[in-house]
Scaffold this motif. Sequence first.
Motif, short mmCIF file in Angstrom:
data_model
loop_
_atom_site.label_atom_id
_atom_site.label_comp_id
_atom_site.label_asym_id
_atom_site.label_seq_id
_atom_site.Cartn_x
_atom_site.Cartn_y
_atom_site.Cartn_z
N SER A 1 0.84 -1.20 0.00
CA SER A 1 0.00 0.00 0.00
C SER A 1 0.88 1.24 0.00
CB SER A 1 -0.96 -0.01 1.20
OG SER A 1 -0.26 0.18 2.40
N THR A 2 0.43 2.27 -0.71
CA THR A 2 1.27 3.46 -0.90
C THR A 2 0.39 4.67 -1.16
OG1 THR A 2 3.12 4.36 -2.18
CG2 THR A 2 1.49 3.08 -3.41
N ARG A 3 0.96 5.85 -0.90
CA ARG A 3 0.29 7.10 -1.26
C ARG A 3 1.17 7.92 -2.18
NH1 ARG A 3 -3.73 8.07 2.82
NH2 ARG A 3 -3.39 6.81 4.67
N ASN A 4 2.17 7.28 -2.79
CA ASN A 4 3.19 8.06 -3.47
C ASN A 4 3.65 7.42 -4.77
OD1 ASN A 4 4.98 10.27 -3.52
ND2 ASN A 4 5.15 10.11 -1.29
N VAL A 5 4.41 8.17 -5.58
CA VAL A 5 5.01 7.56 -6.76
C VAL A 5 6.14 6.65 -6.28
CG1 VAL A 5 4.45 9.47 -8.31
CG2 VAL A 5 6.67 9.42 -7.16
N CYS A 6 6.49 5.71 -7.12
CA CYS A 6 7.44 4.66 -6.76
C CYS A 6 8.86 5.21 -6.70
CB CYS A 6 7.35 3.56 -7.82
SG CYS A 6 8.40 2.15 -7.52
N HIS A 7 9.53 5.10 -5.55
CA HIS A 7 10.96 5.41 -5.53
C HIS A 7 11.75 4.11 -5.35
CE1 HIS A 7 11.01 5.04 -1.20
NE2 HIS A 7 10.37 6.16 -0.96
N LEU A 8 13.07 4.22 -5.27
CA LEU A 8 13.90 3.01 -5.25
C LEU A 8 13.61 2.12 -4.04
CD1 LEU A 8 17.38 4.34 -6.49
CD2 LEU A 8 15.79 2.84 -7.70
N GLY A 9 13.19 2.74 -2.94
CA GLY A 9 12.84 1.95 -1.76
C GLY A 9 11.62 1.09 -2.01
N HIS A 10 10.63 1.67 -2.70
CA HIS A 10 9.44 0.89 -3.04
C HIS A 10 9.79 -0.22 -4.03
CE1 HIS A 10 7.41 5.00 -2.26
NE2 HIS A 10 7.45 4.31 -1.14
N GLU A 11 10.62 0.12 -5.01
CA GLU A 11 11.03 -0.89 -6.00
C GLU A 11 11.68 -2.08 -5.30
OE1 GLU A 11 13.41 -0.47 -10.16
OE2 GLU A 11 14.64 -0.28 -8.37
N TYR A 12 12.48 -1.80 -4.28
CA TYR A 12 13.13 -2.86 -3.50
C TYR A 12 12.08 -3.78 -2.88
CZ TYR A 12 16.10 -4.68 0.38
OH TYR A 12 16.78 -5.47 1.28
N LEU A 13 11.04 -3.20 -2.32
CA LEU A 13 9.99 -4.01 -1.69
C LEU A 13 9.18 -4.78 -2.72
CD1 LEU A 13 8.76 -1.47 1.03
CD2 LEU A 13 10.43 -3.31 1.26
N HIS A 14 8.94 -4.16 -3.88
CA HIS A 14 8.21 -4.87 -4.94
C HIS A 14 9.01 -6.09 -5.41
CE1 HIS A 14 6.37 -0.67 -5.94
NE2 HIS A 14 5.84 -1.21 -4.87
N THR A 15 10.31 -5.89 -5.56
CA THR A 15 11.18 -6.99 -5.98
C THR A 15 11.09 -8.14 -4.99
OG1 THR A 15 12.67 -5.46 -7.07
CG2 THR A 15 13.58 -7.59 -6.44
N LEU A 16 11.16 -7.80 -3.73
CA LEU A 16 11.06 -8.79 -2.66
C LEU A 16 9.76 -9.59 -2.79
CD1 LEU A 16 13.00 -9.03 -0.21
CD2 LEU A 16 11.33 -7.74 1.09
#
Lengths: 399, 399
Positions: free
Chosen positions: A190-205
Amino acid sequence: MLIPPYGGVLINRIVPDEQWREPIAGAGGKAMVLSHDDLIHLFNIAGGCYSPLTGFMTEQEYQQVIHQNKLPLGLDWTIPILLHVETLRADELSPGTTLVLLAADLKAIGTITIESVFSVDKEAYCTRVFGTTSSEHPGVQDVSRKSGLCVGGPVSVAASGLPDLRYYRRPVENRAWLESTRGKSFTAFSTRNVCHLGHEYLHTLALEVTDVLGINVITGAQVKGSFLPDVIFDTYEHLINHYYPAGRVFLNNLRIPPIYGGPKEAFLQATILQNLGFTHFIVGRDHAGIGSFYARYASQQIFEQLTALAIQIMPISEPRFCSVCQRISTERSCRHRDQEIRELNGKDVRRFLLEKRYNELEKLLPAGLRSFLIEMFEERVDIKESTLQLKGARPILYE
Amino acid sequence: MLIPPYGGVLINRIVPDEQWREPIAGAGGKAMVLSHDDLIHLFNIAGGCYSPLTGFMTEQEYQQVIHQNKLPLGLDWTIPILLHVETLRADELSPGTTLVLLAADLKAIGTITIESVFSVDKEAYCTRVFGTTSSEHPGVQDVSRKSGLCVGGPVSVAASGLPDLRYYRRPVENRAWLESTRGKSFTAFSTRNVCHLGHEYLHTLALEVTDVLGINVITGAQVKGSFLPDVIFDTYEHLINHYYPAGRVFLNNLRIPPIYGGPKEAFLQATILQNLGFTHFIVGRDHAGIGSFYARYASQQIFEQLTALAIQIMPISEPRFCSVCQRISTERSCRHRDQEIRELNGKDVRRFLLEKRYNELEKLLPAGLRSFLIEMFEERVDIKESTLQLKGARPILYE
């Protein structure tokens, strides 16, 4: 086989349009206009996001939730779902009568059959839900602005009254979609923001350890300076269509009003996500928190105390860039601290875009989003400077 | 509570030194020298790595394993654990007698009480275990060099005969260590190489979703040109002491002879790792494979057919560098293919180090290992060029 809804049955309080005329007639004319936040709760109840709730909470439900974190039948529940009455007096509301619920344009959206009329002790509410009565807490501010008078009871919503929003899916629709992927494990982010590298890391996981990733963009709150939902959806569409693995990542519009409830709100989110069919939920360190009102890991620890949900929590620390390891990591995956790490946050993304410090975006945005977002901002900046309406020009942030 | 050993009981066939004299006397003088690989199997049986096996396989066990992937009691088992007899004739071996097992220096290491003397059909063996009789398969080559005569039966090993190797831990020791970490989930990663960025990606994954990561360096095989175990241990020690999170990553010396058994060997590794106490095991795409002898995902799929192990398999695709996403990913976490991705492999690490193409290591090695390995190679190269024995000079690769 999909994960069961919370409590076992997916609630559906949506009335097909052809059956809709009668409840209005039976309401005896009494009606009230719902706020933006009330409407979100109403649709969440009626569509089954809040299963097993069938309506706004009665006094008994409310008291058990704030004092025991339980619904009367014993299931864990943390955040009261209340309908505050602003325009009617208590003596105009009596149990057994039906109240028509109106949108801001006075269109009849649904009804509530009143079972309980009660007043809320705001101090008790804030102490129990937020752990504070501080006027600095935006949740406390919100409660203090509201009426203390509430009505509880089962609701119904006209099918035609449901919101028509991009990527908005009711549990029954989301579950059908999940089933169609033929996956077995579905992670909700869940997010309220555009994807940054930290989010990308979690998506990869999530993509490595489960089959499907649902990116749930929370759109209920409108905070000045933050990205508009359409911009967030567009940026994610770009990643999903050109970068993320095909057929395994999808968007969902998660409607939650601004609560700032920290651990208790994290639990509510998990409830909604289980009802939507997700099997896993990425919960960050200060998930749904605000300022320093909640303990560092409270939003993860609550799931050790309240264990009735079947959705599996993936407790994750905040991803950051580690300058020693020269990669994104969390405090779980590398040992470095303090000066050695650089935080990743959405505020910096917006700032660097607005200040045209595009080079700095390299250490903040996924490769697939940099030029995409820069182009979006360049177009907007052109409008401001020339007052010329460029083709494709669009608002980007809440203003 | 730790994961149970395979079959429920951790086998211990190690005889304390003070009780050791008698079995030799009872052996009646017959003895055989074990090969390097036989010794590894012997210690794995005696220490409990191969629980529930208590000895080398009898003919009945062998036949059931190669034809049904089962031990006689019904547990899944894939790789025959055989003692090939090279220096004795079948008529010198009779059931009921005890054979003394000697190391290469003729030191008595243990005994086997013969229960079964049998000959192995090498073609059946290779077809069943490797799925091929091709002489290009190194496992087939190995079998063809061995005697077809085997003895099976329970073994014992003198405590003083156990190998004294760096990071070598028996299951009972490894389990005590795991318990001391107070973690609940323990991921095993197995490797024969120094850590490159692809491995770092998998370690990060394990550290995010489980409590402890055990890096199991497989040291049984000695392949020319590959890194010496001490070098692998040193590089990992460096990462563990300066980069990875404190107290959550540790090394283990995993002794397995070269089998090249693909899926069946992956299952054997999983068996050993469960006996060592691990709860999770990262299994790569062509885990324990060689050339193109095994199907792409066979080493992961075998765990869907053979389900008796309690250890949880984490099936992972090969990490690679994606030039579009500009990060390490797998085919599970980004969509790019072919020209867009660059493989990461240990051969390139060695080549770039030997050819002093140090710049290329940036896209191959974790930040923490680059200068560390370069310095190690520079020292070695200096020796070669000057024949001067520098302090700290050391062999690095098997030659």
